[in-house]
Every structure is written in C-alpha cells, then in structure tokens.
Design a protein around this motif. Structure first.
Motif, short mmCIF file in Angstrom:
data_model
loop_
_atom_site.label_atom_id
_atom_site.label_comp_id
_atom_site.label_asym_id
_atom_site.label_seq_id
_atom_site.Cartn_x
_atom_site.Cartn_y
_atom_site.Cartn_z
N PHE A 66 0.62 5.25 0.90
CA PHE A 66 -0.16 6.31 1.52
C PHE A 66 0.46 7.65 1.11
O PHE A 66 1.60 7.94 1.45
CB PHE A 66 -0.15 6.18 3.04
N TRP B 144 -3.19 8.28 9.81
CA TRP B 144 -3.64 7.55 8.63
C TRP B 144 -4.34 6.26 9.06
O TRP B 144 -3.91 5.61 10.01
CB TRP B 144 -2.46 7.19 7.74
N GLU C 277 -5.84 4.79 1.78
CA GLU C 277 -4.53 5.26 1.32
C GLU C 277 -4.57 6.65 0.70
O GLU C 277 -3.54 7.30 0.59
CB GLU C 277 -3.99 4.28 0.26
N LYS D 74 0.85 -1.19 0.00
CA LYS D 74 0.00 0.00 0.00
C LYS D 74 0.88 1.24 0.00
O LYS D 74 1.94 1.26 0.64
CB LYS D 74 -0.93 0.02 1.22
#
Length: 452
Positions: free
Chosen positions: A269, A311, A316, A267
């Motif tokens: 971000f 977060w 994301e 992932k």
C-alpha cells in the motif's frame, strides 16, 4: 475522565477526576503507552520509569449513578529496570514501549510489556482467601518440628482483604538487535510478534528461548539502508496475516502461509507522491508512525506526521480517506525540524464501530474524525480546561496570517512541548484514554454516561 462533542451527537466530559494528574513533570513519570484490555474493564499505562499502572473501571452503583465509567488504580508494578549491555557498552532504558493484553481465558488477566530489548508476560490475578491450618507449618509459615505434631487437621480457606497479585510468567529476551517498537498478539491466542527497526520475530507465548524471524529487511551493507520498520500488527481475525509500516510511508501486508520468511509482501500500500509538493521534509513527514487494523479487519488506519489515512485492504493504489490532522504546521516544518518535533511519533485509534478515528496533536490537542459525516473536532486535554463532568469545548487553531475568531488559537502560540502521542479507545463504548505527558485523562461520551 472527560467527554467530547462531535456533530452535536455526543459530548465528551471528564469523569469525576483526571486520573493521575501531576503539575510537575519528572521524566520517569512520562506516560509512554496506553492500552485497554479486550473488555475495556481494565486500562494499562506504561511510563518511562519502567512502571505499569493498571486502572479498573468502577461497577455501576445505585447510590452513585455517575460513578459508572470512572477508572481507579487497580495495581501498580515495576515491569522493567534499567540495564547495561556490556558487550556493546550500551544502556538499555527501562521505558515501556508497548503494552498488549491477551484475551482473557480464565479469572486471571495476562499482558505483555516491552522496553527496547526485552518482552515480559505478566499475570494479574486476585486473591481474597488465604489457607490456614497447615499441619507442618505454623501461622507464620515456619516449618514445625515433626515430633510436636500429634494430630492431623484439614487446612481451610479463610476470607481476607482483596489482594491483587502481579507476577512475571515469561521473559522473552535476546532476540532483538535493534529497538523494539511494536508487539502484537495473534488471534490464535498462542503466538505474538515483536518488531524492531529491521526485523520482525514470531514468538510462542509458552516458549522463551527461541523465536522465528519472519521479516528481515537488513541489507548486507548497512550503507545501503533506505528504510526501517516503524510499526507492525496482526490481523484481528486471520492468524496468518499481518501488516507492517515503514519510514518511507509504505504498508506491507504479509501472509505467513506463503513462506516462512515474509520478505516478499502479498500487498504493498503506497500513495504516489505529488512531484509538485516535493520538499526537503517530504520523506520525514511521510514516515508512518502507527498502523492499526479496524475491528472488522477490512481497513487499515495509519498516522504520519501531518495526516491520518484509512486504507481499504482491497485497494492498494491510494488511501480510501485522508484526514489533515494539523495542516497549519506545513509552514513551520523548518523550525519543527530544528527542535526535533518533526520526528515525534503520534499514535491513532479506531472507535468500537470503526466509524470514528482519533489521533493526537500538539498543545495537548487531540483530533477526532467522523468517517460517515466527514466532520471533525479538536479537543484539549488539560488541567485548566477540564473539570469533572464538564463538557469539553471544541478548539480551533488559526493558521499564521489567517483571520482569527473569538477563542481561536494562533499557530504561533502552540506549545510544542505539550503533545499527545498516545491514545486508546474503549473496544465497545465511547470512552477514550489520553496520555498528556505525565497526566492520564479519561473522557466519556456524556449521553451514554447519563443513561446509567
């Protein structure tokens, strides 16, 4: 040690005395890292002189009910010495960059400490008995002449004054070309990772002569280098997951089950940049200086120059929450660039329940943000404003040209040489440790301390 007040629910005040407070500043005494162990009973600090100082929390006393929460020096040792790399003609500083405690498995405590190049595993143990009555040694430890031994006796353990012993157990060296900025112990309690500007290595705690490279962002041509790794941390519960941040303001979550080399993240971000807010300083101030998983493992906390962000691992595209730490400095970025303050690396911390976050600022200020109420507070860690058991007063900085209220501080009068870069929060209680240059302050939630 001190206490704070946010949303009128708790107040922070200094416990009986500031720990390790000194008026004069010697560069080698400047604290470079602060870390509680997993129970919060021990607190370790590292400094630019390569020393590690461990503080131990005092047990509750019936005769001194307010002594609970106070931390006193438990042990001090020299972790790293200055070195010289003769091949590269490079001096290697003794400064301690990070300290990480291992989960306690027995009576002894273990911690990792690192400077720019070498990571060391230390064992901290107590001894309150000594063996006496050896058959082949005299009382001073010298070997006896066997011909003089006419009878055998059983050695016995005799009580002695408590002694704290710190001994090096492992030295992990020669694996980093660039400066180590992070170490993180895995939840499997067998491995840990170390990160420098361009690579992340995975180590086994019992093996010192080899490590596995799990991230390598070094380009074939160094002229093509566009970003560096700034921080890295393992997930608190899943041993296969880790995150690392970059100087471009991005976070990459990696899964070691996917490949041996995690150059391809699971992932990414990243917050889209507002083209209207673009400036010469945009890339510098967006660089992430610290990243921390929440205790639950669901969230990530990051710190860049002006903000701290939360977060959600499941989102994301943008941060769940953004908190302005010192937005009044936007008009000062040019002068902060000229004096290199814009490159300062501030750390951030979660409280035990992940409901409040903390980070440092200038003028010995530190900020706290309550995620539930969205309220925040600015407090100061200084010898002048801190007295034992005194409640800390909230501080407020007035932007240039703004209206000033009583006790407000003008942004023009901030002291940028006084900065709180390193902070730590007790894993379960409202006790915080603040490193202000060469001084360590410990603050405690006043309401909780009065209940003891």
């Amino acid at each position: 040690v001190s206490y704070w007040h946010i949303n009128n629910t708790f107040a922070w005040c200094e416990t009986a005395a500031c720990v390790r407070v000194c008026a004069c500043v010697c560069v080698s005494d400047i604290i470079s890292t602060v870390e509680f162990n997993h129970t919060g009973e021990l607190l370790a600090t590292g400094d630019k002189g390569g020393r590690v100082v461990i503080f131990q929390r005092e047990p509750e006393s019936k005769t001194e009910p307010f002594s609970q929460g106070e931390y006193n020096v438990y042990s001090t040792f020299q972790s790293h010495e200055p070195e010289f790399d003769y091949l590269k003609s490079l001096e290697i500083e003794e400064k301690i960059n990070k300290i990480r405690w291992l989960p306690q498995q027995n009576a002894a405590h273990f911690l990792l400490s690192t400077n720019d190049k070498t990571i060391k595993l230390w064992k901290v143990s107590e001894r309150d008995k000594r063996p006496e009555g050896y058959n082949l040694k005299d009382e001073e430890g010298r070997i006896k002449d066997i011909s003089t031994v006419t009878s055998l006796q059983v050695p016995v353990l005799k009580p002695m004054d408590l002694m704290v012993e710190v001994s090096p157990r492992r030295v992990f060296a020669n694996a980093h070309t660039y400066h180590v900025n992070s170490i993180s112990v895995n939840s499997d309690c067998e491995t840990y990772m170390s990160a420098d500007d361009l690579r992340i290595n995975l180590w086994h705690l019992g093996i010192t002569d080899r490590s596995f490279n799990i991230v390598d962002i070094k380009p074939a041509n160094m002229e093509d280098l566009t970003e560096v790794i700034t921080a890295a941390e393992f997930h608190p519960h899943h041993c296969n997951l880790f995150v690392y941040s970059s100087s471009k303001g991005t976070l990459r979550l990696c899964d070691m089950r996917e490949a041996a080399l995690c150059d391809k993240h699971s992932k990414l971000f990243e917050e889209p940049e507002d083209p209207n807010a673009r400036s010469f300083f945009s890339e510098i101030i967006s660089s992430v200086s610290d990243v921390k998983f929440s205790h639950s493992g669901r969230y990530l906390l990051t710190r860049d120059y002006l903000t701290t962000k939360v977060w959600d691992l499941n989102m994301e595209s943008k941060p769940l929450e953004t908190y302005q730490v010192h937005d009044y400095l936007r008009s000062k970025l040019c002068s902060l660039y000229e004096n290199d303050c814009i490159f300062d690396k501030f750390e951030c911390a979660w409280n035990g329940s992940d409901s409040v976050i903390m980070t440092g600022a200038y003028n010995n200020f530190f900020r706290m943000f309550d995620r539930n109420t969205k309220r925040d507070v600015t407090l100061e860690a200084s010898r002048e404003s801190s007295k034992p058991r005194a409640v800390l007063k909230p501080r407020r900085v007035c932007a240039a040209g703004g209206k000033r209220r009583k006790d407000d501080i003008s942004v023009d009068s901030l002291d940028f040489t006084k900065k709180i870069l390193h902070t730590a929060w007790h894993p379960t209680e409202n006790i915080i440790a603040i490193a202000a240059t060469n001084n360590l302050y410990i603050f405690q939630d006043k309401l909780n301390s009065e209940m003891h």
